[in-house]
Motif scaffolding. Structure first.
Motif, mmCIF file in Angstrom:
data_model
loop_
_atom_site.group_PDB
_atom_site.id
_atom_site.type_symbol
_atom_site.label_atom_id
_atom_site.label_comp_id
_atom_site.label_asym_id
_atom_site.label_seq_id
_atom_site.Cartn_x
_atom_site.Cartn_y
_atom_site.Cartn_z
ATOM 1 N N SER A 60 53.870 -81.448 -64.507
ATOM 2 C CA SER A 60 53.610 -82.197 -65.736
ATOM 3 C C SER A 60 52.671 -83.355 -65.448
ATOM 4 N N GLU A 62 50.540 -86.816 -67.560
ATOM 5 C CA GLU A 62 50.364 -87.631 -68.762
ATOM 6 C C GLU A 62 49.111 -88.478 -68.630
ATOM 7 N N GLU A 64 47.065 -91.859 -70.885
ATOM 8 C CA GLU A 64 47.278 -92.827 -71.949
ATOM 9 C C GLU A 64 46.035 -93.647 -72.226
ATOM 10 N N ILE A 84 44.257 -87.987 -68.941
ATOM 11 C CA ILE A 84 45.096 -86.875 -68.486
ATOM 12 C C ILE A 84 44.270 -85.891 -67.652
ATOM 13 N N CYS A 101 49.543 -85.095 -78.143
ATOM 14 C CA CYS A 101 49.158 -86.504 -78.055
ATOM 15 C C CYS A 101 49.878 -87.236 -79.174
ATOM 16 N N CYS A 116 49.192 -88.727 -74.155
ATOM 17 C CA CYS A 116 49.030 -87.271 -74.148
ATOM 18 C C CYS A 116 49.814 -86.703 -72.974
ATOM 19 N N SER A 117 50.462 -85.566 -73.190
ATOM 20 C CA SER A 117 51.223 -84.908 -72.123
ATOM 21 C C SER A 117 50.821 -83.444 -72.051
#
Length: 125
Positions: A60, A62, A64, A84, A101, A116-117
């Protein structure tokens, strides 16, 4: 004749102003440029595109964008997506499955934030 002489004198004066030792200062270092463009080799994929590809999920990730002060620019999703991508590149990825997001207001440390991931991917080429 005198007009030509005056024109030539003015041209010489203007050109001599360009002959000085001019410098250029920038806040961008060579390392900063490499970091800024680090995520350029990351391709965004959706689930349908991945169904026909061989890939490994690296984990995973992320990214920002944050507005710290009221005088700062409002955070943009494009900046969070760039963040990201750089973080996925740090993991050795060449692809990214973006989950979402989300826009937040009044977060600790940020007046506004875009987060956002997604999943960092290593896609076989």
């Amino acid at each position: 004749m005198q007009l030509r002489l005056v024109g030539a004198a003015l041209l010489a004066l203007v050109l001599s102003g360009c002959a000085g030792n001019w410098g250029f200062n920038s806040n961008v270092s060579p390392e900063g440029i490499k970091d800024y463009y680090k995520g350029d080799n990351i391709t965004f994929y959706n689930k349908d595109q991945l169904s026909n590809l061989n890939y490994v999920t690296l984990g995973s990730v992320e990214g920002e964008a944050c507005q710290i002060k009221t005088t700062d620019a409002t955070p943009k999703e494009a900046d969070a997506r760039a963040s990201i991508r750089r973080r996925a590149a740090d993991m050795g990825a060449n692809g990214l499955l973006l989950d979402r997001c989300i826009h937040f207001a009044d977060m600790p440390g940020c007046l506004e934030q875009v987060l956002c991931s997604g999943q960092a991917l290593k896609v076989a080429k």
